[in-house]
Motif scaffolding. Sequence first.
Motif, short mmCIF file in Angstrom:
data_model
loop_
_atom_site.label_atom_id
_atom_site.label_comp_id
_atom_site.label_asym_id
_atom_site.label_seq_id
_atom_site.Cartn_x
_atom_site.Cartn_y
_atom_site.Cartn_z
N ALA A 114 -14.89 -17.27 11.55
CA ALA A 114 -14.90 -15.85 11.19
C ALA A 114 -16.32 -15.31 11.08
CB ALA A 114 -14.15 -15.63 9.88
N LYS A 115 -17.21 -16.12 10.53
CA LYS A 115 -18.61 -15.71 10.44
C LYS A 115 -19.18 -15.43 11.82
CE LYS A 115 -23.18 -17.39 9.08
NZ LYS A 115 -23.96 -18.55 8.57
N GLU A 116 -18.90 -16.31 12.76
CA GLU A 116 -19.43 -16.17 14.12
C GLU A 116 -18.81 -15.00 14.86
OE1 GLU A 116 -19.52 -18.76 18.30
OE2 GLU A 116 -19.04 -19.74 16.40
N LEU A 117 -17.52 -14.76 14.64
CA LEU A 117 -16.77 -13.77 15.42
C LEU A 117 -16.73 -12.39 14.79
CD1 LEU A 117 -13.78 -16.06 16.38
CD2 LEU A 117 -15.54 -15.22 17.95
N GLY A 118 -17.04 -12.29 13.50
CA GLY A 118 -16.92 -11.00 12.83
C GLY A 118 -15.51 -10.70 12.38
N ALA A 119 -14.84 -11.71 11.85
CA ALA A 119 -13.49 -11.55 11.32
C ALA A 119 -13.52 -11.72 9.80
CB ALA A 119 -12.54 -12.56 11.94
N LEU A 120 -12.51 -11.21 9.14
CA LEU A 120 -12.40 -11.33 7.68
C LEU A 120 -11.31 -12.35 7.37
CD1 LEU A 120 -13.19 -10.40 4.84
CD2 LEU A 120 -11.52 -8.54 5.07
N VAL A 121 -11.67 -13.39 6.62
CA VAL A 121 -10.71 -14.41 6.22
C VAL A 121 -10.00 -13.97 4.94
CG1 VAL A 121 -10.39 -16.82 5.53
CG2 VAL A 121 -12.07 -16.23 7.30
N MET A 122 -8.69 -14.14 4.93
CA MET A 122 -7.88 -13.80 3.76
C MET A 122 -7.25 -15.08 3.23
SD MET A 122 -5.95 -10.65 5.69
CE MET A 122 -5.39 -9.76 4.22
N VAL A 123 -7.14 -15.18 1.92
CA VAL A 123 -6.49 -16.36 1.34
C VAL A 123 -5.43 -15.96 0.33
CG1 VAL A 123 -8.31 -18.07 1.67
CG2 VAL A 123 -8.34 -16.63 -0.38
N HIS A 124 -4.32 -16.68 0.40
CA HIS A 124 -3.37 -16.74 -0.71
C HIS A 124 -3.87 -17.89 -1.57
CE1 HIS A 124 1.02 -17.04 -2.27
NE2 HIS A 124 0.26 -17.84 -3.00
N ALA A 125 -4.44 -17.55 -2.71
CA ALA A 125 -5.16 -18.53 -3.52
C ALA A 125 -4.31 -19.05 -4.67
CB ALA A 125 -6.47 -17.93 -4.05
N GLU A 126 -3.65 -20.17 -4.45
CA GLU A 126 -3.00 -20.95 -5.49
C GLU A 126 -3.13 -22.41 -5.09
OE1 GLU A 126 0.78 -19.10 -7.52
OE2 GLU A 126 1.01 -18.91 -5.35
N ASN A 127 -3.24 -23.29 -6.07
CA ASN A 127 -3.36 -24.71 -5.78
C ASN A 127 -1.97 -25.27 -5.46
OD1 ASN A 127 -3.52 -27.60 -6.01
ND2 ASN A 127 -5.50 -27.32 -7.01
N GLY A 128 -1.65 -25.32 -4.17
CA GLY A 128 -0.31 -25.70 -3.74
C GLY A 128 0.06 -27.12 -4.09
N ASP A 129 -0.89 -28.05 -4.11
CA ASP A 129 -0.59 -29.44 -4.44
C ASP A 129 -0.15 -29.59 -5.89
OD1 ASP A 129 -1.21 -30.35 -1.87
OD2 ASP A 129 -3.32 -30.59 -2.36
N VAL A 130 -0.88 -28.93 -6.79
CA VAL A 130 -0.52 -28.99 -8.21
C VAL A 130 0.82 -28.30 -8.45
CG1 VAL A 130 -1.18 -28.21 -10.51
CG2 VAL A 130 -2.90 -29.19 -8.99
N ILE A 131 1.00 -27.14 -7.82
CA ILE A 131 2.27 -26.41 -7.98
C ILE A 131 3.44 -27.25 -7.50
CG2 ILE A 131 3.58 -24.43 -7.10
CD1 ILE A 131 0.88 -22.88 -7.21
N ASP A 132 3.27 -27.93 -6.38
CA ASP A 132 4.34 -28.78 -5.84
C ASP A 132 4.75 -29.84 -6.87
OD1 ASP A 132 5.97 -29.67 -3.46
OD2 ASP A 132 4.79 -31.48 -3.76
N TYR A 133 3.77 -30.44 -7.52
CA TYR A 133 4.08 -31.43 -8.56
C TYR A 133 4.81 -30.79 -9.73
CZ TYR A 133 3.55 -34.48 -12.55
OH TYR A 133 3.83 -35.23 -13.66
N LEU A 134 4.32 -29.64 -10.19
CA LEU A 134 4.92 -28.98 -11.35
C LEU A 134 6.36 -28.55 -11.07
CD1 LEU A 134 1.88 -26.81 -12.54
CD2 LEU A 134 2.78 -28.90 -13.62
N VAL A 135 6.62 -28.09 -9.86
CA VAL A 135 7.98 -27.68 -9.49
C VAL A 135 8.92 -28.88 -9.51
CG1 VAL A 135 9.41 -26.85 -7.58
CG2 VAL A 135 7.29 -25.66 -8.15
N LYS A 136 8.51 -29.97 -8.90
CA LYS A 136 9.35 -31.17 -8.87
C LYS A 136 9.60 -31.69 -10.28
CE LYS A 136 7.92 -32.66 -4.25
NZ LYS A 136 7.09 -33.62 -3.47
N ASP A 137 8.58 -31.65 -11.12
CA ASP A 137 8.71 -32.11 -12.50
C ASP A 137 9.69 -31.24 -13.28
OD1 ASP A 137 7.75 -33.86 -14.72
OD2 ASP A 137 7.00 -31.95 -15.52
N ALA A 138 9.60 -29.93 -13.11
CA ALA A 138 10.51 -29.01 -13.81
C ALA A 138 11.95 -29.26 -13.40
CB ALA A 138 10.10 -27.56 -13.54
N LEU A 139 12.19 -29.39 -12.10
CA LEU A 139 13.55 -29.61 -11.61
C LEU A 139 14.10 -30.94 -12.10
CD1 LEU A 139 13.21 -28.26 -7.96
CD2 LEU A 139 14.36 -27.14 -9.88
#
Length: 469
Positions: A173-198
């Motif tokens: 993106a820096k080279e091309l002139g694009a804007l990077v967007m992120v959905h910012a959540e720690n998916g690995d930790v969330i995956d563990y917490l979801v499995k633990d809750a269930l």
Amino acid sequence: MKKIIKNGVIVTATDTYKADILIENETIMQIGENIQESSAEVVDAKGHYIFPGAIDPHTHLDMPFGGTVTKDDFETGTKAAAFGGTTTIVDFCLTTKGKSLSSAVEAWHHKSKNKAVIDYGFHLQIVESSDAVLAEIPKMVEEEGITSLKVFMAYKNQFQADDETLYKTLLAAKELGALVMVHAENGDVIDYLVKDALAKGNTDPIYHALTRPPEAEAEATGRAATLTGLAGSQLYVVHVSCADAAKKIAEARSRGIDIWGETCPQYLVLDQTYLEKPDFEGAKYVWSPPLREKWNQDHLWNALKTGQLQTLGSDQCSFDFVGQKDLGKGDFSKIPNGGPLIEDRVSILYSEGVKKGRISLNQFVEITSTRAAKLFGLYPKKGTIAVGADADLVIYDGNVERTLSAKTHHMAVDYNPFEGMKITGEPISVLSRGNFIIKDKQFVGEAGQGKFIKRAKYGETLEKMPTMI
């Protein structure tokens, strides 16, 4: 046909003044006092504001997710957007590992063809950093005009990309002139917490929020910011929901990192207790990041006021309560994530922000239109009211009081997350490139009149406008 909008109060991100607007060939041709043009249709906006058409930088229309597909497609979704005062959207084009970016873009063009009633563009998801994908990105930016790239840091085993992919995307993106967007959540930790809750038998909708804590959002936001600084690139964090994540963006900006933040109306007015509603009704409020404890709202409003968050997206991703959301009965992790939010985004910010003194009228325009236009390569053709700009205009009654409800909204879903909320303000008429889409609160547009917009690169303008006509 030429049009003259008379007697309204024009509001941009920087100015508020009374003037007439002459429109011809989809373009604003003149702004001034007492414009006379015998062949023009005269539109009386007395007592109303005239805003530049709002830009929604975050929508998911006709999108597959969680074993189903969003209820609003490019026709119903953009029609509802228009009723809400939005004249341009940028929708997320999802990709699949092992398949070309071009095939994904073609699929999204097929979804939108002859359906959109307002103008639109695409963001492009990057899910892997293979040589083939990286080789294709320049074409997407240079030829397709898709100048923003989305990376998910969450939804493990579905959308989530690793840090290597994020970093390589930032470098590209820096080279091309694009804007990077992120959905910012720690998916690995969330995956563990979801499995633990269930595993512990915790299956109700509230556990969607409890297994996606604000710390997981803040950590991912800070990590993405650090990688952006390391790459010397640019970043836009979508749907910031909590104070901790907003602070990470502010801290990164203070260090000189080129980072921007978006929040959404749901995080400004709804809170985590909505997921505790009985009879599974909490599922209506399941989206990611989840709603937070109410005290976060003051921090988000302050971040908008002080410019530490800069835009308001809807994160429109609608599913019926009956027949879609209820796929997750007995297992909160199977509730399709998302809500119907595209129509009420602008008016909630006006009512809760401007009318309650949290932000100024000019800040309202900056947040709903101008900043998104500048960030996503649409300015100055869109995002402002100026000679040479597209005649994307909203005639807005800033004093009318009304109640939000599924009975009166124009989205295709069977519920409204803001049901019963009393607000002040409503779009009366909406023009897209000089053509009425909404006129006197009635839909007069047609499917297919919206155009796909090839957007300029990050930091550049869509098209040079004449200074005088």
